[in-house]
Write a protein that holds these residues in place. Structure first.
Motif, mmCIF file in Angstrom:
data_model
loop_
_atom_site.group_PDB
_atom_site.id
_atom_site.type_symbol
_atom_site.label_atom_id
_atom_site.label_comp_id
_atom_site.label_asym_id
_atom_site.label_seq_id
_atom_site.Cartn_x
_atom_site.Cartn_y
_atom_site.Cartn_z
ATOM 1 N N VAL A 1 0.851 -1.197 0.000
ATOM 2 C CA VAL A 1 0.000 0.000 0.000
ATOM 3 C C VAL A 1 0.882 1.241 0.000
ATOM 4 C CG1 VAL A 1 -1.703 1.329 1.318
ATOM 5 C CG2 VAL A 1 -1.961 -1.146 1.082
ATOM 6 N N ASP A 2 1.928 1.243 0.824
ATOM 7 C CA ASP A 2 2.862 2.364 0.884
ATOM 8 C C ASP A 2 3.494 2.616 -0.486
ATOM 9 O OD1 ASP A 2 4.411 4.405 2.166
ATOM 10 O OD2 ASP A 2 6.085 2.997 2.312
ATOM 11 N N SER A 3 3.924 1.559 -1.148
ATOM 12 C CA SER A 3 4.542 1.684 -2.477
ATOM 13 C C SER A 3 3.562 2.251 -3.499
ATOM 14 C CB SER A 3 5.041 0.323 -2.966
ATOM 15 O OG SER A 3 6.054 -0.145 -2.133
ATOM 16 N N TRP A 4 2.303 1.822 -3.405
ATOM 17 C CA TRP A 4 1.295 2.317 -4.351
ATOM 18 C C TRP A 4 1.060 3.820 -4.152
ATOM 19 C CZ3 TRP A 4 -3.371 4.754 -4.750
ATOM 20 C CH2 TRP A 4 -4.023 4.653 -5.976
ATOM 21 N N LEU A 5 1.053 4.263 -2.906
ATOM 22 C CA LEU A 5 0.781 5.675 -2.612
ATOM 23 C C LEU A 5 1.946 6.596 -2.956
ATOM 24 C CD1 LEU A 5 -1.040 5.241 0.803
ATOM 25 C CD2 LEU A 5 -2.066 6.064 -1.328
ATOM 26 N N LYS A 6 3.165 6.066 -2.931
ATOM 27 C CA LYS A 6 4.348 6.894 -3.223
ATOM 28 C C LYS A 6 4.259 7.464 -4.635
ATOM 29 C CE LYS A 6 7.779 5.131 -0.156
ATOM 30 N NZ LYS A 6 8.625 4.038 0.165
ATOM 31 N N GLY A 7 4.513 8.738 -4.732
ATOM 32 C CA GLY A 7 4.557 9.383 -6.035
ATOM 33 C C GLY A 7 3.209 9.701 -6.655
ATOM 34 N N ARG A 8 2.116 9.470 -5.933
ATOM 35 C CA ARG A 8 0.807 9.828 -6.489
ATOM 36 C C ARG A 8 0.696 11.345 -6.532
ATOM 37 N NH1 ARG A 8 -2.389 5.880 -8.877
ATOM 38 N NH2 ARG A 8 -3.808 7.649 -8.896
ATOM 39 N N LYS A 9 0.427 11.882 -7.716
ATOM 40 C CA LYS A 9 0.397 13.334 -7.894
ATOM 41 C C LYS A 9 -0.789 13.993 -7.183
ATOM 42 C CE LYS A 9 -1.890 13.297 -12.434
ATOM 43 N NZ LYS A 9 -2.545 12.036 -12.326
ATOM 44 N N GLU A 10 -1.811 13.221 -6.848
ATOM 45 C CA GLU A 10 -2.989 13.791 -6.176
ATOM 46 C C GLU A 10 -2.692 14.144 -4.713
ATOM 47 O OE1 GLU A 10 -4.394 10.607 -9.097
ATOM 48 O OE2 GLU A 10 -2.881 10.733 -7.546
ATOM 49 N N LEU A 11 -1.643 13.532 -4.145
ATOM 50 C CA LEU A 11 -1.353 13.700 -2.714
ATOM 51 C C LEU A 11 -0.173 14.625 -2.482
ATOM 52 C CD1 LEU A 11 -1.581 9.954 -1.622
ATOM 53 C CD2 LEU A 11 -3.371 11.699 -1.440
ATOM 54 N N THR A 12 -0.279 15.449 -1.433
ATOM 55 C CA THR A 12 0.884 16.209 -0.983
ATOM 56 C C THR A 12 1.679 15.361 -0.005
ATOM 57 O OG1 THR A 12 -0.397 17.244 0.790
ATOM 58 C CG2 THR A 12 -0.184 18.474 -1.281
ATOM 59 N N GLU A 13 0.957 14.570 0.795
ATOM 60 C CA GLU A 13 1.595 13.642 1.718
ATOM 61 C C GLU A 13 0.556 12.639 2.219
ATOM 62 O OE1 GLU A 13 2.959 15.133 5.516
ATOM 63 O OE2 GLU A 13 1.428 16.686 5.500
ATOM 64 N N TYR A 14 1.047 11.594 2.852
ATOM 65 C CA TYR A 14 0.189 10.594 3.476
ATOM 66 C C TYR A 14 0.958 9.974 4.629
ATOM 67 C CZ TYR A 14 3.054 7.148 1.076
ATOM 68 O OH TYR A 14 4.118 6.408 0.650
ATOM 69 N N THR A 15 0.239 9.397 5.567
ATOM 70 C CA THR A 15 0.894 8.695 6.677
ATOM 71 C C THR A 15 0.219 7.346 6.876
ATOM 72 O OG1 THR A 15 -0.548 9.799 8.279
ATOM 73 C CG2 THR A 15 1.603 10.791 7.910
ATOM 74 N N LEU A 16 1.049 6.360 7.157
ATOM 75 C CA LEU A 16 0.590 5.025 7.523
ATOM 76 C C LEU A 16 1.045 4.774 8.952
ATOM 77 C CD1 LEU A 16 1.770 2.953 4.414
ATOM 78 C CD2 LEU A 16 -0.454 3.968 4.788
ATOM 79 N N SER A 17 0.139 4.346 9.789
ATOM 80 C CA SER A 17 0.538 4.016 11.152
ATOM 81 C C SER A 17 1.281 2.681 11.147
ATOM 82 C CB SER A 17 -0.696 3.923 12.053
ATOM 83 O OG SER A 17 -1.388 2.709 11.810
ATOM 84 N N PRO A 18 1.997 2.391 12.220
ATOM 85 C CA PRO A 18 2.543 1.036 12.355
ATOM 86 C C PRO A 18 1.380 0.050 12.467
ATOM 87 C CG PRO A 18 3.514 2.543 13.965
ATOM 88 C CD PRO A 18 2.384 3.265 13.305
ATOM 89 N N LEU A 19 1.659 -1.222 12.257
ATOM 90 C CA LEU A 19 0.608 -2.230 12.439
ATOM 91 C C LEU A 19 0.084 -2.147 13.864
ATOM 92 C CD1 LEU A 19 2.114 -5.279 10.529
ATOM 93 C CD2 LEU A 19 0.324 -3.727 9.767
#
Length: 114
Positions: free
Chosen positions: A82-100
Motif C-alpha cells: 500500500v505504501d509503495s502504491w501511494l508513493k509518487g501519487r500526484k494527487e497527494l501532498t503527503e500521506y501517513t501510515l501508522s505502524p501495524l
C-alpha cells in the motif's frame, strides 16, 4: 474480565491468537483538486492497492483503517505494498501510515504469532 477464556470466546472477542492487525491511513490532497479527481483516485486506490492485495478499507476520503478483507491480520508486506502504491501519487501532498496495530483494541500491543 477474566483472562482464562475459552477458545470460542477468544475468537468472538478477537483476542490472543485471534487478534486482528491493520493500520491507519491519513491522506492529504493537493489544494484545489476537483472532486472528480479525488473520486477517481479513491476508485483506483480501492481497486489497485486495497482489493488487489486482499485488504479492506474502512473510512472516508482522507482518513481510514486498512484491514484484511476477511477475518485475519494485515502483514507488513501488505502494508509495504500500500505504501509503495501511494508513493509518487500526484494527487497527494503527503500521506501517513501508522505502524501495524490491533484493529479491535488499538491501545493493546500486537501479540507475536507463535
Amino acid at each position: 474480565m477474566a483472562t482464562n477464556r475459552s477458545r470460542r470466546l477468544r475468537k468472538k472477542l478477537c483476542v490472543d491468537e485471534f487478534q486482528e492487525v491493520g493500520f491507519e491511513l491519513t491522506l492529504h490532497y493537493q489544494e484545489d483538486l476537483a472532486d472528480e479527481v479525488i473520486e477517481a483516485f479513491l476508485d483506483q486506490f480501492e481497486e489497485q492497492a486495497i482489493e488487489a492485495n486482499g485488504l479492506g478499507y474502512i473510512g472516508g476520503d482522507d482518513y481510514g483503517l486498512v484491514c484484511l478483507g476477511k477475518r485475519g491480520s494485515v502483514t507488513e508486506e501488505q502494508r509495504t505494498l500500500v505504501d509503495s502504491w501511494l508513493k509518487g501519487r500526484k494527487e497527494l501532498t503527503e500521506y501517513t501510515l501508522s505502524p501495524l496495530m490491533d484493529v479491535w483494541y488499538p491501545e493493546k500491543s500486537i501479540t507475536p504469532v507463535a
